[in-house]
Motif scaffolding. Structure first.
Motif, PDB file in Angstrom:
ATOM      1  N   LEU A   4     -11.244   3.091   2.390  1.00 53.18           N
ATOM      2  CA  LEU A   4     -10.682   2.028   3.228  1.00 53.18           C
ATOM      3  C   LEU A   4     -11.385   0.702   2.948  1.00 53.18           C
ATOM      4  O   LEU A   4     -10.736  -0.343   2.856  1.00 53.18           O
ATOM      5  N   ALA A   5     -12.695   0.736   2.779  1.00 57.56           N
ATOM      6  CA  ALA A   5     -13.438  -0.483   2.457  1.00 57.56           C
ATOM      7  C   ALA A   5     -13.022  -1.029   1.094  1.00 57.56           C
ATOM      8  O   ALA A   5     -12.867  -2.251   0.922  1.00 57.56           O
ATOM      9  N   PHE A   6     -12.852  -0.148   0.145  1.00 60.53           N
ATOM     10  CA  PHE A   6     -12.405  -0.562  -1.191  1.00 60.53           C
ATOM     11  C   PHE A   6     -11.053  -1.268  -1.099  1.00 60.53           C
ATOM     12  O   PHE A   6     -10.854  -2.345  -1.665  1.00 60.53           O
ATOM     13  N   LEU A   7     -10.118  -0.644  -0.373  1.00 62.76           N
ATOM     14  CA  LEU A   7      -8.791  -1.241  -0.211  1.00 62.76           C
ATOM     15  C   LEU A   7      -8.847  -2.546   0.590  1.00 62.76           C
ATOM     16  O   LEU A   7      -8.147  -3.504   0.263  1.00 62.76           O
ATOM     17  N   ALA A   8      -9.659  -2.572   1.624  1.00 63.75           N
ATOM     18  CA  ALA A   8      -9.764  -3.778   2.455  1.00 63.75           C
ATOM     19  C   ALA A   8     -10.244  -4.968   1.634  1.00 63.75           C
ATOM     20  O   ALA A   8      -9.775  -6.098   1.833  1.00 63.75           O
ATOM     21  N   GLU A   9     -11.152  -4.731   0.715  1.00 67.85           N
ATOM     22  CA  GLU A   9     -11.620  -5.797  -0.174  1.00 67.85           C
ATOM     23  C   GLU A   9     -10.502  -6.304  -1.065  1.00 67.85           C
ATOM     24  O   GLU A   9     -10.431  -7.481  -1.377  1.00 67.85           O
ATOM     25  N   ARG A  10      -9.650  -5.412  -1.492  1.00 67.97           N
ATOM     26  CA  ARG A  10      -8.606  -5.757  -2.454  1.00 67.97           C
ATOM     27  C   ARG A  10      -7.346  -6.348  -1.803  1.00 67.97           C
ATOM     28  O   ARG A  10      -6.793  -7.314  -2.295  1.00 67.97           O
ATOM     29  N   ILE A  11      -6.897  -5.720  -0.703  1.00 71.20           N
ATOM     30  CA  ILE A  11      -5.608  -6.130  -0.126  1.00 71.20           C
ATOM     31  C   ILE A  11      -5.713  -6.610   1.318  1.00 71.20           C
ATOM     32  O   ILE A  11      -4.702  -6.923   1.935  1.00 71.20           O
TER      33      ILE A  11
ATOM     34  N   VAL B 183      -7.878  -6.047   5.283  1.00 69.57           N
ATOM     35  CA  VAL B 183      -8.114  -4.947   6.207  1.00 69.57           C
ATOM     36  C   VAL B 183      -6.835  -4.491   6.910  1.00 69.57           C
ATOM     37  O   VAL B 183      -6.661  -3.299   7.181  1.00 69.57           O
ATOM     38  N   GLN B 184      -5.919  -5.425   7.176  1.00 67.36           N
ATOM     39  CA  GLN B 184      -4.686  -5.037   7.851  1.00 67.36           C
ATOM     40  C   GLN B 184      -3.853  -4.086   6.996  1.00 67.36           C
ATOM     41  O   GLN B 184      -3.415  -3.047   7.453  1.00 67.36           O
ATOM     42  N   TRP B 185      -3.635  -4.440   5.734  1.00 72.58           N
ATOM     43  CA  TRP B 185      -2.824  -3.588   4.859  1.00 72.58           C
ATOM     44  C   TRP B 185      -3.563  -2.336   4.445  1.00 72.58           C
ATOM     45  O   TRP B 185      -2.954  -1.284   4.242  1.00 72.58           O
ATOM     46  N   ALA B 186      -4.876  -2.406   4.341  1.00 71.64           N
ATOM     47  CA  ALA B 186      -5.660  -1.202   4.032  1.00 71.64           C
ATOM     48  C   ALA B 186      -5.525  -0.195   5.160  1.00 71.64           C
ATOM     49  O   ALA B 186      -5.396   1.008   4.915  1.00 71.64           O
ATOM     50  N   THR B 187      -5.519  -0.667   6.389  1.00 76.21           N
ATOM     51  CA  THR B 187      -5.362   0.226   7.546  1.00 76.21           C
ATOM     52  C   THR B 187      -3.959   0.816   7.571  1.00 76.21           C
ATOM     53  O   THR B 187      -3.783   1.996   7.862  1.00 76.21           O
ATOM     54  N   VAL B 188      -2.957  -0.002   7.250  1.00 77.70           N
ATOM     55  CA  VAL B 188      -1.586   0.509   7.190  1.00 77.70           C
ATOM     56  C   VAL B 188      -1.516   1.615   6.150  1.00 77.70           C
ATOM     57  O   VAL B 188      -0.943   2.661   6.380  1.00 77.70           O
TER      58      VAL B 188
END
Length: 172
Positions: A158-165, A167-172
């Motif tokens: 989730l942290a990896f994705l939050a950095e890239r896209i 935090v909102q879209w990483a959570t989705v």
């Protein structure tokens, strides 16, 4: 040796194995979002410590509501259906929370999401305990408690994705 024996028991008894997997899935995929509430408070809504405290407090309230709802239902046989429905609602409400632009409106799906998560987890734990033999009950309880310790493993992707896209879209 007891841990290994407990794992063998869970793997061999298919209904229990499925129930345990279903209980672990939210620990890896959805519950890590709670570690990112500070990011939501700071970067998404800019509400600071007060907003974070409000989110965390209302998350806890949602958990109590979900557990109380399951407890007041009494003994019923539709546990599996309700467990799945609450898990799906948790995911949907988490998406609504993540994409809501207004902080105060986002608190509503946050409370409801945590109520659903707690209800689903309570139903899952109850079902697991009803499926397990008395001789294995302690091992099963220990295994379920260890699962809570695995939640941080879900934080990494989730942290990896939050950095890239974000935090909102990483959570989705």
């Amino acid at each position: 040796q007891d841990v290994i024996q407990g794992i063998h028991y869970i793997v061999k008894y298919r209904p229990l194995f499925i129930c345990v997997l279903f209980g672990l899935l939210p620990m890896f995929l959805a519950m890590p979002f709670q570690n990112f509430m500070v990011v939501f408070a700071d970067q998404v809504w800019q509400v600071g410590e007060r907003g974070l405290g409000l989110m965390m407090g209302l998350s806890g309230l949602g958990g109590v509501i979900g557990s109380a709802w399951v407890a007041q239902r009494g003994e019923r046989t539709d546990r599996t259906r309700l467990m799945i429905a609450n898990s799906l609602m948790f995911g949907l409400l988490l998406i609504v929370f993540s994409l809501t632009q207004n902080f105060y409106y986002a608190l509503i799906p946050l409370i409801l999401a945590n109520a659903c998560a707690s209800a689903s987890q309570t139903l899952n734990n109850t079902t697991s305990q009803l499926l397990v033999d008395d001789a294995q009950r302690g091992r099963m309880s220990a295994f379920m408690m260890m699962a809570f310790g695995l939640t941080p493993l879900g934080v990494l992707p989730l942290a990896f994705l939050a950095e890239r896209i974000g935090v909102q879209w990483a959570t989705v």
